[in-house]
Scaffold this active site. Structure first.
Site, short mmCIF file in Angstrom:
data_model
loop_
_atom_site.label_atom_id
_atom_site.label_comp_id
_atom_site.label_asym_id
_atom_site.label_seq_id
_atom_site.Cartn_x
_atom_site.Cartn_y
_atom_site.Cartn_z
N ASP A 82 0.86 -1.19 0.00
CA ASP A 82 0.00 0.00 0.00
C ASP A 82 0.90 1.25 0.00
OD1 ASP A 82 -2.37 1.50 0.22
OD2 ASP A 82 -2.33 1.43 2.42
N HIS A 204 -9.53 4.64 -1.70
CA HIS A 204 -8.87 4.62 -0.39
C HIS A 204 -9.78 5.32 0.62
CE1 HIS A 204 -4.49 3.69 -1.57
NE2 HIS A 204 -5.22 3.49 -2.65
#
Ligand code: 13P
Length: 279
Positions: A82, A204
């Site tokens: 990530d 996100h």
């Protein structure tokens, strides 16, 4: 089963009309809580870590822990980097056998974002997934925030996707990392971005978005939604409550077990919110 490629998670979710949760881990309790929930719900999933959260352990340790816990699991799971903010982070995650990569050069000017993301594309084997970001998502990922906060410009999407060739595109359409009272998806903007993108989208900031918004994302070409703060807060709350109830508490195993259950509960609820038809 062994970890699968992020491409397999994307493919299976797309074929089944599902949205994959992408849950950030830091430690064994979080990993166990995530996998317990995945086993209950059966939706393909990403488990991920950003370099900021691998600082304690390193990518190899995260790989060992996640792959060991998944060995007996039948649900496909990819291990994802990530917010790889540098090509060095991409290199380190690939060396640790991660099966899905994010390059995040979204704070750079457009041309530099294209240049860096394209190098990450070259570095990432074709059988692994690459996520790139266009537009810069605001708020704080753990305690790190972007210097630039910028919505995704739909007019840049087609050119970016053609130049970089990512497998999925992270977008900034009102989503914010962390618990922001102003987080809300701009569905008109999301629809414009989707129309311009030939690859599935990533949202996100899943912790701060209202459940009814999460439940609509599958209609807009979104294949992956990241959730981190909710899991971290569940663990910290379990320990905080145990200490508040008894400052002499010494049973780490009891409180850790409670933390795993609390994290699992959060993950299960998020997966069901993202996939109302599978609930
Ligand atoms: P939240 O902390 O808001 O869930 O966002 C997580 C995230 O997007 C990680 O990349």
């Amino acid at each position: 089963m062994p970890l699968v490629s992020g491409l397999d998670v994307i493919q299976e979710c797309t074929a089944r009309g599902l949205v994959a949760g992408a849950f950030n881990t830091t430690n064994i309790e979080t990993t166990m809580g995530i996998v317990d929930a995945i086993e209950k719900v059966g939706v393909p999933t990403f488990i991920q870590v950003a370099p900021t959260n691998a600082a304690l352990s390193g990518f190899e340790y995260i790989y060992d822990m996640v792959s060991r816990r998944l060995a007996e699991t039948r649900v496909p799971v990819a291990l994802h980097l990530d917010h790889g903010k540098s090509l060095g982070a991409v290199e380190d995650a690939l060396a640790a056998d991660f099966t899905s990569i994010m390059i995040d050069a979204s704070e750079e000017p457009y041309d530099e974002n294209v240049r860096i993301s394209s190098i990450a594309r070259e570095m990432t084997p074709a059988d692994l997934a690459l996520e790139a970001e266009l537009g810069s998502i605001g708020g704080k990922e753990d305690d790190h925030g972007p210097e630039v906060e910028l919505s995704t410009d739909p007019s840049q999407v087609e050119g970016f996707v053609t130049a970089v060739r990512p497998d999925m595109l992270a977008v900034s359409v009102g989503n914010v990392h962390g618990y922001s009272p102003t987080a809300a998806i701009d569905f008109d903007l999301l629809a414009q971005v989707r129309a311009a993108s030939s690859v599935p989208l990533v949202v996100h900031g899943g912790s701060g978005l209202p459940p009814e918004q999460l439940g609509r994302l599958h209609e807009f070409g979104v294949v992956k939604v990241n959730v981190a703060s909710d899991l971290r807060n569940a663990m910290i709350r379990a320990f905080g409550e145990a200490y508040a109830a008894n400052p002499q508490e010494v049973s780490l195993i009891r409180v850790s077990t409670q933390a795993v259950a609390a994290i699992s509960d959060v993950v299960e609820r998020r997966i069901r919110m993202l996939n109302p038809s599978a609930a």
